[in-house]
Enzyme design. Sequence first.
Site, PDB file in Angstrom:
ATOM      1  N   GLY A  12       0.824  -1.205   0.000  1.00 41.35           N
ATOM      2  CA  GLY A  12       0.000   0.000   0.000  1.00 41.35           C
ATOM      3  C   GLY A  12       0.853   1.247   0.000  1.00 41.35           C
ATOM      4  CB  ALA A  13       4.353   1.655  -0.924  1.00 42.62           C
ATOM      5  CG  ASP A  62      -5.640  -8.167  -5.474  1.00 43.15           C
ATOM      6  OD1 ASP A  62      -5.785  -7.925  -4.252  1.00 43.15           O
ATOM      7  OD2 ASP A  62      -6.584  -8.512  -6.206  1.00 43.15           O
ATOM      8  CE1 TYR A 155      -9.463   0.155   8.325  1.00 39.41           C
ATOM      9  CE2 TYR A 155     -10.047   0.875  10.544  1.00 39.41           C
ATOM     10  CZ  TYR A 155      -9.194   0.906   9.460  1.00 39.41           C
ATOM     11  OH  TYR A 155      -8.048   1.688   9.507  1.00 39.41           O
ATOM     12  CB  ALA A 157     -13.366  -7.914  12.782  1.00 39.61           C
ATOM     13  CB  ALA A 158      -9.535  -6.568   9.382  1.00 40.96           C
ATOM     14  CE  LYS A 159      -6.387  -1.458   9.428  1.00 41.65           C
ATOM     15  NZ  LYS A 159      -5.059  -1.473   8.778  1.00 41.65           N
TER      16      LYS A 159
END
Length: 248
Positions: A12-13, A62, A155, A157-159
């Site tokens: 994600g750069a 991806d 979001y 939950a993922a974090k």
Amino acid sequence: MDFTGKTAIITGAAKGIGRGCAEILARGGANVVLADINLGMAREAERALTEEGLRAKAVQVDVKSVAEIEKMVRAADEAFGTVDILVNNAGIFHATPIEEITEQEWDNIVDINLKSVFFATQKVLPYMRKKKSGKIVNLSSLAGRNGGFTNGLGYSAAKAGIIGLTRGFAARLARDGINVNAVAPGSTDTGILDGLGEDGIRGLTEKIPLGRFGKTPEVASVVAFLCSEEAAFMTGAVVDVNGGMYFG
């Protein structure tokens, strides 16, 4: 902080915190791999860094795909001969209400934000274990600490899962000389929250004790520290950068 001779992959750069991390690492001497699904923007970031005389390579990935993550890591090795640092930054935000989240949206959020962290880490391990050293920094969030305020729960939950992975990896990889830490930013001025609208952003700002959103360099500098030898005795830590919204 000196990163001379080190190779860092940042997912994600192409923009935001990821680009900020790439810039500070590159200016510290690292070879940086700018991995992003948006190859055009990643190449713009690469061009900006190389025009400064720094070493950078844009790679399209991806992060939902394990095969593409493998290609990303191989591309880093082919370009610079090793992998020393991994910054798992790629992620997407959503603010969908509980009643409206679909299975497809949930899977997409979790795959990009959480699954990618596990598999990117898995794929760099052979390089780091060979050297008995490595630095891995995962971008969690305030939402992973307290459930968030305006974000969707996929979001959160993922974090939160990233924090669990960070601690699990740290415990299992310490004997390999690999440090694994996380940074949990609060609301940061990267554009990711623009969809909330003026009222939403104003309401969120009112919840921040320091009275403003964070800035990309304020988060990136903490990530860079955790990638450095100055942080060699830190592993399994979650560093909060949130203007006072959560004190841990």
